[in-house]
Design a protein around this motif. Structure first.
Motif, PDB file in Angstrom:
ATOM      1  N   LYS A  41       0.836  -1.200   0.000  1.00 19.08           N
ATOM      2  CA  LYS A  41       0.000   0.000   0.000  1.00 19.08           C
ATOM      3  C   LYS A  41       0.875   1.257   0.000  1.00 19.08           C
ATOM      4  N   ILE A  42       0.540   2.192  -0.891  1.00 19.61           N
ATOM      5  CA  ILE A  42       1.277   3.456  -1.002  1.00 19.61           C
ATOM      6  C   ILE A  42       0.344   4.590  -0.607  1.00 19.61           C
ATOM      7  N   LEU A  43       0.723   5.349   0.387  1.00 23.74           N
ATOM      8  CA  LEU A  43      -0.094   6.470   0.859  1.00 23.74           C
ATOM      9  C   LEU A  43       0.517   7.789   0.406  1.00 23.74           C
ATOM     10  N   LEU A  44      -0.238   8.554  -0.370  1.00 25.48           N
ATOM     11  CA  LEU A  44       0.165   9.894  -0.783  1.00 25.48           C
ATOM     12  C   LEU A  44      -0.513  10.903   0.137  1.00 25.48           C
ATOM     13  N   ILE A  45       0.230  11.901   0.579  1.00 24.89           N
ATOM     14  CA  ILE A  45      -0.322  12.899   1.487  1.00 24.89           C
ATOM     15  C   ILE A  45      -0.286  14.270   0.823  1.00 24.89           C
ATOM     16  N   SER A  46      -1.466  14.850   0.594  1.00 25.15           N
ATOM     17  CA  SER A  46      -1.586  16.162  -0.032  1.00 25.15           C
ATOM     18  C   SER A  46      -2.500  17.037   0.817  1.00 25.15           C
ATOM     19  N   LEU A  47      -1.932  17.636   1.843  1.00 26.59           N
ATOM     20  CA  LEU A  47      -2.704  18.469   2.770  1.00 26.59           C
ATOM     21  C   LEU A  47      -2.522  19.934   2.382  1.00 26.59           C
ATOM     22  N   HIS A  48      -3.376  20.387   1.498  1.00 20.59           N
ATOM     23  CA  HIS A  48      -3.253  21.735   0.949  1.00 20.59           C
ATOM     24  C   HIS A  48      -4.619  22.393   0.806  1.00 20.59           C
ATOM     25  N   LYS A  49      -4.581  23.687   0.555  1.00 20.07           N
ATOM     26  CA  LYS A  49      -5.777  24.396   0.136  1.00 20.07           C
ATOM     27  C   LYS A  49      -6.050  24.043  -1.329  1.00 20.07           C
ATOM     28  N   ILE A  50      -7.042  24.685  -1.916  1.00 16.56           N
ATOM     29  CA  ILE A  50      -7.482  24.311  -3.263  1.00 16.56           C
ATOM     30  C   ILE A  50      -6.359  24.403  -4.297  1.00 16.56           C
ATOM     31  N   GLY A  51      -5.688  25.556  -4.357  1.00 14.71           N
ATOM     32  CA  GLY A  51      -4.691  25.770  -5.402  1.00 14.71           C
ATOM     33  C   GLY A  51      -3.572  24.744  -5.388  1.00 14.71           C
ATOM     34  N   ASP A  65      -0.158   5.983 -12.212  1.00 12.93           N
ATOM     35  CA  ASP A  65       0.000   5.311 -13.497  1.00 12.93           C
ATOM     36  C   ASP A  65       1.185   4.349 -13.514  1.00 12.93           C
ATOM     37  N   SER A  66       2.083   4.483 -12.546  1.00 10.00           N
ATOM     38  CA  SER A  66       3.258   3.607 -12.508  1.00 10.00           C
ATOM     39  C   SER A  66       3.078   2.454 -11.523  1.00 10.00           C
ATOM     40  N   SER A  67       1.930   2.410 -10.853  1.00 10.64           N
ATOM     41  CA  SER A  67       1.700   1.423  -9.799  1.00 10.64           C
ATOM     42  C   SER A  67       0.328   0.783  -9.974  1.00 10.64           C
ATOM     43  N   ASP A  68       0.012  -0.136  -9.101  1.00  9.33           N
ATOM     44  CA  ASP A  68      -1.323  -0.727  -9.071  1.00  9.33           C
ATOM     45  C   ASP A  68      -2.286   0.287  -8.467  1.00  9.33           C
ATOM     46  N   PRO A  69      -3.243   0.822  -9.231  1.00 14.31           N
ATOM     47  CA  PRO A  69      -4.156   1.847  -8.709  1.00 14.31           C
ATOM     48  C   PRO A  69      -4.895   1.416  -7.446  1.00 14.31           C
ATOM     49  N   ASN A  70      -5.114   0.120  -7.289  1.00 16.45           N
ATOM     50  CA  ASN A  70      -5.812  -0.372  -6.101  1.00 16.45           C
ATOM     51  C   ASN A  70      -4.970  -0.241  -4.828  1.00 16.45           C
ATOM     52  N   GLN A  71      -3.661  -0.099  -5.014  1.00 22.75           N
ATOM     53  CA  GLN A  71      -2.762   0.024  -3.871  1.00 22.75           C
ATOM     54  C   GLN A  71      -2.457   1.478  -3.519  1.00 22.75           C
ATOM     55  N   ILE A  72      -2.955   2.416  -4.349  1.00 20.48           N
ATOM     56  CA  ILE A  72      -2.689   3.838  -4.119  1.00 20.48           C
ATOM     57  C   ILE A  72      -3.759   4.427  -3.211  1.00 20.48           C
ATOM     58  N   CYS A  73      -3.342   4.965  -2.084  1.00 20.43           N
ATOM     59  CA  CYS A  73      -4.245   5.660  -1.162  1.00 20.43           C
ATOM     60  C   CYS A  73      -3.846   7.128  -1.103  1.00 20.43           C
ATOM     61  N   LEU A  74      -4.799   7.961  -0.757  1.00 16.57           N
ATOM     62  CA  LEU A  74      -4.554   9.398  -0.724  1.00 16.57           C
ATOM     63  C   LEU A  74      -5.163   9.987   0.538  1.00 16.57           C
ATOM     64  N   LEU A  75      -4.387  10.817   1.231  1.00 14.14           N
ATOM     65  CA  LEU A  75      -4.884  11.515   2.418  1.00 14.14           C
ATOM     66  C   LEU A  75      -4.929  13.004   2.133  1.00 14.14           C
ATOM     67  N   VAL A  76      -6.125  13.601   2.261  1.00 16.77           N
ATOM     68  CA  VAL A  76      -6.328  15.019   1.973  1.00 16.77           C
ATOM     69  C   VAL A  76      -7.228  15.622   3.046  1.00 16.77           C
ATOM     70  N   TYR A  77      -7.373  16.930   2.997  1.00 22.83           N
ATOM     71  CA  TYR A  77      -8.326  17.586   3.889  1.00 22.83           C
ATOM     72  C   TYR A  77      -9.750  17.249   3.445  1.00 22.83           C
ATOM     73  N   THR A  78     -10.644  17.195   4.392  1.00 22.07           N
ATOM     74  CA  THR A  78     -12.036  16.854   4.105  1.00 22.07           C
ATOM     75  C   THR A  78     -12.647  17.765   3.047  1.00 22.07           C
ATOM     76  N   ASP A  79     -12.351  19.069   3.138  1.00 23.18           N
ATOM     77  CA  ASP A  79     -13.009  20.012   2.229  1.00 23.18           C
ATOM     78  C   ASP A  79     -12.389  20.056   0.833  1.00 23.18           C
ATOM     79  N   THR A  80     -11.293  19.329   0.588  1.00 18.80           N
ATOM     80  CA  THR A  80     -10.743  19.279  -0.772  1.00 18.80           C
ATOM     81  C   THR A  80     -10.904  17.898  -1.411  1.00 18.80           C
ATOM     82  N   ARG A  81     -11.561  17.003  -0.731  1.00 18.98           N
ATOM     83  CA  ARG A  81     -11.692  15.624  -1.210  1.00 18.98           C
ATOM     84  C   ARG A  81     -12.261  15.540  -2.624  1.00 18.98           C
TER      85      ARG A  81
END
Length: 378
Positions: A41-51, A65-81
């Motif tokens: 499992k690969i977790l990407l963290i993008s905690l930013h405002k909109i821009g 695109d270089s990995s198994d999409p099912n293994q890609i997880c993303l952590l973001v702020y609730t309001d930018t989901r």
């Protein structure tokens, strides 16, 4: 001046803090990373405002695109989901609220760090690059933590590069992804396909993240009125952002306006527009992402760091002695400490309207006499 700025100007204090923090993080990682569960499992963290959320998308897509999409997880702020719903598999998007970080959105609470533990990634890729993300992942059990950040947090990461101060912000986040990919991301991915109708509404957004980046509501109203003589224009802004007496003025003078109640509503309106005009702010970059031509009014910030790629975007800026040339912001804290805000005040409506009008003509956007469908206007 913030404490961090004071420390950085004092070389002795700066070196001491660097050594103390990196010793601390080295010891923490020494006793945590080897306990990681074996998974892909690969977790990407993008905690930013909109821009900046938009600016991380090329990096996220390249990793996906270089990995198994099912293994890609993303952590973001609730309001930018909602921004990422077409980028990562929906059930693999995790969210945290901004109130789960304390002291000015700097330090993650135990609740936020617990979420990382529950996701249990084998690899963490930090596309945030701040104390916010550092405080969230420093005790993660992931085998590898890859990313960008300030030098004080270097020993949190197994693969690390300092946050670059050179343009463009999209490049900044790609550096983190490239540490994982071991190759350069195709820069053509920075330009989004154009997707606009030539008979839709031209949206005009007058607000920004802070006041110094705003051209001014009155000027935007004047611009809307002038362009509105021939074109289908509408002001767009969050509900309750504009005073009731100004709303009354809009109604009395038949100035079209749209009040959005959520980011989802803003995105919906953007998808149906022909063009988007505004300040250096999140909505401009949302419009760019959804393929709309944009026109941006810059002031105390440097367009080289954020302007959309491609030929369907223009900007205007009044260059003064204090304007940022080689840096992202002017030396007065991006205008926050500027007593006069001359870079915005000296941009008159006539000059902006002329350049915008020429741009609109080049886009072949029809006059409102040919408009077949009215936008959803309040």
């Amino acid at each position: 001046m913030e404490l961090s700025e004071v420390i950085k100007k004092n070389s002795l204090a700066d070196n001491l803090l660097y050594k103390l923090l990196n010793t601390f993080f080295y010891l923490i990682r020494l006793f945590t990373k080897h306990n990681s569960q074996s998974n892909n499992k690969i977790l990407l963290i993008s905690l930013h405002k909109i821009g900046d959320s938009i600016f991380t998308i090329p990096a996220i897509k390249a990793i996906r695109d270089s990995s198994d999409p099912n293994q890609i997880c993303l952590l973001v702020y609730t309001d930018t989901r909602i921004i990422f719903k077409d980028v990562v598999i929906d059930q693999n998007i995790f969210t945290v609220d901004k109130n789960e970080f304390k002291l000015g959105n700097r330090f993650a609470t135990q609740k936020a760090r617990k979420l990382i533990k529950e996701i249990d990634p084998g690899i963490v890729i930090d596309l945030t690059g701040s104390i916010t993300s550092a405080s969230l992942i420093f005790n993660s059990k992931a085998k590898r933590i890859i990313g960008i950040n300030e030098k004080y947090f270097k020993n949190i990461y197994s693969d690390f590069t300092e946050v670059r101060i050179t343009p463009h912000l999209v490049e900044r986040y790609c550096y983190a992804a490239e540490l994982f990919l071991n190759k350069k991301i195709d820069r053509r991915s920075f330009e989004y396909p154009t997707n606009y109708k030539n008979n839709g509404v031209i949206l005009i957004h007058p607000f920004a993240g802070w006041a110094a980046k705003e051209w001014g509501l009155r000027k935007y109203i004047s611009l809307t009125e002038e362009l509105g003589l021939k074109l289908n224009t509408a002001l767009i802004f969050p509900k309750n952002e504009v005073a009731a007496d100004v709303i009354d003025y809009f109604k009395l003078n038949k100035i079209k306006f749209i009040e959005t109640k959520s980011l989802e509503e803003l995105i919906s309106e953007i998808k149906n527009c022909s063009m988007f005009i505004g300040n250096d702010s999140g909505p401009i970059y949302l419009a760019n992402y959804f393929g709309k031509p944009t026109f941006t009014i810059y002031g105390p910030t440097n367009p080289d760091y954020s302007k959309p790629f491609g030929n369907f975007h223009q900007e205007i800026k009044k260059n003064l002695k204090c304007s940022p040339i080689e840096t992202q912001y002017c030396f007065l804290s991006a205008g926050r400490k500027c007593p006069s805000n001359e870079c915005m005040k000296m941009l008159d409506v006539e000059s902006v309207a002329k350049q915008v009008s020429d741009f609109i003509i080049s886009l072949n956007i029809e006059t409102k006499n040919y408009q077949k469908k009215e936008p959803s206007i309040n």
